[in-house]
Design an enzyme around this catalytic site. Structure first.
Site, mmCIF file in Angstrom:
data_model
loop_
_atom_site.group_PDB
_atom_site.id
_atom_site.type_symbol
_atom_site.label_atom_id
_atom_site.label_comp_id
_atom_site.label_asym_id
_atom_site.label_seq_id
_atom_site.Cartn_x
_atom_site.Cartn_y
_atom_site.Cartn_z
ATOM 1 N N GLN A 188 0.876 -1.169 0.000
ATOM 2 C CA GLN A 188 0.000 0.000 0.000
ATOM 3 C C GLN A 188 0.915 1.222 0.000
ATOM 4 O OE1 GLN A 188 -3.196 0.782 -0.384
ATOM 5 N NE2 GLN A 188 -2.596 2.914 -0.120
ATOM 6 N N GLY A 194 -10.926 0.001 1.748
ATOM 7 C CA GLY A 194 -12.000 -0.554 0.935
ATOM 8 C C GLY A 194 -11.440 -0.896 -0.432
ATOM 9 N N GLY A 195 -10.724 0.052 -0.980
ATOM 10 C CA GLY A 195 -10.096 -0.171 -2.266
ATOM 11 C C GLY A 195 -8.935 0.776 -2.453
ATOM 12 N N MET A 196 -8.064 0.449 -3.395
ATOM 13 C CA MET A 196 -6.935 1.320 -3.733
ATOM 14 C C MET A 196 -6.761 1.255 -5.243
ATOM 15 S SD MET A 196 -4.546 3.415 -2.914
ATOM 16 C CE MET A 196 -3.596 4.161 -4.234
ATOM 17 N N GLU A 197 -6.719 2.442 -5.845
ATOM 18 C CA GLU A 197 -6.811 2.570 -7.296
ATOM 19 C C GLU A 197 -5.509 2.286 -8.037
ATOM 20 O OE1 GLU A 197 -7.006 4.912 -4.934
ATOM 21 O OE2 GLU A 197 -6.179 6.839 -5.578
ATOM 22 N N HIS A 248 -15.893 3.542 -7.411
ATOM 23 C CA HIS A 248 -14.992 4.574 -6.890
ATOM 24 C C HIS A 248 -13.568 4.359 -7.415
ATOM 25 C CE1 HIS A 248 -13.513 7.415 -3.734
ATOM 26 N NE2 HIS A 248 -12.428 6.670 -3.842
ATOM 27 N N GLU A 249 -13.066 3.160 -7.253
ATOM 28 C CA GLU A 249 -11.669 2.912 -7.676
ATOM 29 C C GLU A 249 -11.531 3.040 -9.189
ATOM 30 O OE1 GLU A 249 -9.905 3.233 -5.267
ATOM 31 O OE2 GLU A 249 -11.302 2.639 -3.681
ATOM 32 N N HIS A 290 -11.181 6.610 -10.253
ATOM 33 C CA HIS A 290 -9.830 7.153 -10.067
ATOM 34 C C HIS A 290 -8.981 7.010 -11.338
ATOM 35 C CE1 HIS A 290 -9.321 8.566 -5.993
ATOM 36 N NE2 HIS A 290 -9.747 7.444 -5.432
ATOM 37 N N GLU A 324 -9.897 12.677 -4.313
ATOM 38 C CA GLU A 324 -10.982 11.926 -3.654
ATOM 39 C C GLU A 324 -12.361 12.558 -3.804
ATOM 40 O OE1 GLU A 324 -10.570 8.974 -2.937
ATOM 41 O OE2 GLU A 324 -8.395 8.803 -2.740
ATOM 42 N N ASP A 350 -1.237 10.824 5.723
ATOM 43 C CA ASP A 350 -2.250 9.787 5.896
ATOM 44 C C ASP A 350 -3.402 10.265 6.782
ATOM 45 O OD1 ASP A 350 -1.286 7.977 4.160
ATOM 46 O OD2 ASP A 350 -0.356 6.663 5.650
ATOM 47 N N TYR A 354 -13.516 13.809 0.767
ATOM 48 C CA TYR A 354 -14.388 12.909 0.011
ATOM 49 C C TYR A 354 -15.761 13.542 -0.221
ATOM 50 C CZ TYR A 354 -11.254 8.892 0.525
ATOM 51 O OH TYR A 354 -10.187 8.033 0.440
#
Ligand code: BES
Ligand code: ZN
Length: 644
Positions: free
Chosen positions: A176, A305-308, A332-333, A336, A355, A410, A418
């Site tokens: 990540q 939840g997710g990472m693009e 959402h991802e 992105h 975001e 972070d 968002y």
């Protein structure tokens, strides 16, 4: 664009950075700072050249990485990546210094393209930012090769034991990198304002598959050696790697899903709308520019939840609800791929450009695919979230343009970036009309594709290309109040979900003393359940919470979104009949947005603190390093203060 003369002459923090370095390096530094003449002609300036990213040590105003070639061994026994990173440079400032970001990396050697060994030093380390890696180069240097090893505690990497996977047989590695964790596995200019292409060769245990945010091999091979290629320039936070017992299922000609064998079929069913989502987004905002779009479902400790990650979105398995009710994380991802991956926030203070835009686009895709009623519910849940968060957050953190002021980026994710961000875009849409706004956004993505973007530059483009064409729009929207002010301006768009109004009627009757058995929830969706639960006060009391639980078996829900909302409410009301469910919940997954509020609320009660003393030591090893650090601060507030 004028260059900042001070920056072009010396690397960032030139003097403080070298405080702890080798004496010889100091000498070279002094010589270099003094010797370097200002270049006679100013080279064409990359867009964000004048932007200072306070979260990177890199001297990007003199030299930029254009390509990264990785060659890495993945060693599960040692929990380390070892190998080389070769960086191609555009040394337009003809500097004698290359300053990279690093965190807990052991540098074995650095070589220049002429084959000579380079001088290097690692400077003073800051908690979230790591340390500058300063390399002596020549004005003519075009390439450096850094041999290095990562730390077993690298915060970007999670090394899972076989028991922590669903197959229980093989280990798993996941990365990540966002926001500034890439530097803990690759020595790089770790700033979203620099983009580079990359390729990689990765060696893994023979029975495992390696994947990256790049052109992927898609199938296992007998050698355990995998090669990757990303031909679009990307910022460092989109570097990603995963290794494990992973299989692939196609969902369309250009998209599919990867997951562990026992999960992959359920994932393929849940995300079967993916090809439609891609088409819907392309219809709105222009071509998808990354070739394939695949998703990788990770083990449940994945912190988000997710990472693009480009070409390979990372997803939590907690969104596989069985009824597609949580697939908006995928929209959402996917979104992105335009907002963020194509047009990228130049600094983490501009995070809402990633975001907020993405949350708005997510909603537009949801509306197209699943209808306005569904989208309205999601908008209203977001609105509730803002209201709740803004009751306690600092006013300055409620501006869209953030001021992270050297803190940990972070900490940037919040309802501000968002949800206030997406609401602002909805306000613009409402004011200028959907058609004009869609046309505008499409041209924004086309015009600034593969470039960094600041809030100011966006507003300039917005005013010049949209607001100035619509009389009174600027005043009606009150742009500055949204971007440079706290709270939600009074002109906020009206959001109302008819379904939620009906839920509220039921909740009012219950709160007025009606029995739980009188609530007609037979047709409620995930979102209606979440809204109902959130409408309950913290003064409901344990007895009435227990009554709801007996009637609707809320503690036994499998839908993580409903379960999380319920467990928060149970804790607020000190309904400890939910104890076993809370324990299962924090042990079953490590998604930050789920575990953080649960631990926070537990800490507020004596029973909760005793629960944490018992359960956290067991749960902690299963969490990603990012989540461990986040929760450590919550459960041991004294330690966090002492460490500062
Ligand atoms: N890019 C973010 C995840 C992220 C943000 C990682 C900041 C590190 C720092 C991702 O696109 C995201 O927003 N994920 C959300 C899901 C979304 C549907 C709101 C999440 O993980 O909750
Ligand atoms: Zn996002």
């Amino acid at each position: 664009m004028p260059r900042n003369p001070r920056n072009s002459e010396e690397p960032r923090n030139c003097c403080s950075m070298l405080k702890n370095s080798l004496a010889s390096l100091l000498l070279i530094a002094a010589a270099a700072c003094a010797r370097q003449p200002a270049p006679a002609t100013v080279p064409p300036a990359p867009v964000a050249q004048s932007v200072r990213d306070a979260d990177s040590f890199a001297n990007t105003d003199a030299v930029r990485v254009t390509h990264l070639a990785l060659d890495l061994d993945v060693d599960f026994a040692k929990k380390q990546l070892a190998g080389t990173a070769t960086l191609d440079l555009d040394n337009f400032g003809r500097t004698s210094w290359l300053v990279l970001d690093s965190r807990d990396l052991t540098i074995r050697s650095v070589k220049l393209d002429d084959g000579t060994a380079a001088t290097f030093a690692i400077g003073e380390s800051k908690p979230a930012h790591g340390a500058p890696l300063t390399i002596g180069i020549k004005p003519t240097t075009r390439q450096v090769t850094i041999a290095y090893v990562t730390s077993p505690d690298a915060p970007a990497l999670q090394w899972l034991e076989p028991e922590q996977t669903s197959g229980k047989k093989s280990p798993f590695l996941l990365s990540q990198s966002e926001s500034i964790l890439a530097r803990s596995w690759v020595p790089i200019q770790d700033t979203p304002s620099v983009r580079f292409t990359y390729d990689a060769t990765v060696r893994v245990p023979k029975d495992l598959l390696a994947l990256m945010s790049a052109e992927n091999p898609m199938q296992r091979n007998a050698t355990g050696v995998y090669t990757f290629r990303m031909t679009n320039p990307i910022p460092s936070y989109l570097l990603a790697i995963a290794v494990g017992d992973i299989e692939f299922r196609a969902l369309g000609p250009n998209s599919g899903v990867y997951a562990e064998p026992s999960v992959v079929d359920a994932a393929a069913r849940e995300f079967s709308d993916l090809p439609k989502m891609i088409t819907a987004t392309e219809e709105l905002y222009g071509p998808y520019r990354w070739g394939r779009y695949d998703a990788l479902v990770l083990p449940p400790s994945f912190p988000f939840g997710g990472m693009e990650n480009p070409r390979l979105t990372f997803l939590t398995p907690t969104i596989i609800a069985g009824d597609k009710s949580l697939v908006s994380v995928v929209t959402h991802e996917l979104a992105h791929s335009w907002s963020g991956n194509l047009v990228t926030n130049a600094t983490w203070n501009d995070f809402w450009l990633n975001e907020g835009f993405t949350t708005y686009i997510e909603q537009r895709i949801v509306e197209k695919l699943y209808g306005t009623q569904f989208a309205d519910m999601q908008w209203e849940l977001a609105r509730t979230g803002i209201r709740k968060e803004f009751q306690t957050s600092e006013p300055r953190s409620q501006w869209l343009k953030l001021d992270l002021a050297g803190g940990d980026p972070d900490d940037a994710p919040s309802a501000t970036v968002y949800d206030k961000g997406s609401l602002f875009l909805r306000k613009i849409e409402e004011t200028v009309g959907r058609e004009a706004f869609d046309r505008f956004l499409r041209s924004y993505f086309d015009t600034f594709a593969f470039q960094p973007m600041t809030t100011e530059r966006f507003l300039e483009y917005l005013r010049a290309n949209l607001l100035s064409n619509v009389p009174g729009a600027e005043q009606k929207i009150d742009v500055n109040a949204w971007v440079y002010g706290p709270g939600i301006p009074p002109n906020e768009p009206v959001i109302q979900s008819a379904a939620f109004t009906r839920v509220e009627e039921q909740s009012k009757r219950f709160l007025a003393g009606g029995p739980a058995s009188a609530i007609d929830a037979s047709a409620w969706s995930t979102q209606e359940w979440v809204h109902f639960i959130q409408s309950l006060p913290s003064t409901l009391g344990a007895a009435r919470a227990a009554e709801l639980d007996r009637t609707f078996h809320l503690s036994d829900r499998r839908n993580f979104e409903v379960l999380e909302a319920w467990l928060e409410k149970a804790i607020e009301n000190e309904y400890w009949g939910a104890d076993a469910a809370i324990e299962r919940f924090v042990l079953a997954q490590g998604r930050a947005r789920y575990v953080r509020p649960i631990y926070q609320k537990l800490m507020a009660t004596e029973h909760g603190r005793a629960f944490i003393a018992r359960v956290y030591p067991v749960a902690r090893p299963g969490y990603h390093p990012i989540v461990q650090a986040m929760l450590d601060k919550i459960v041991n507030p004294g330690d966090a203060k002492a460490a500062q």
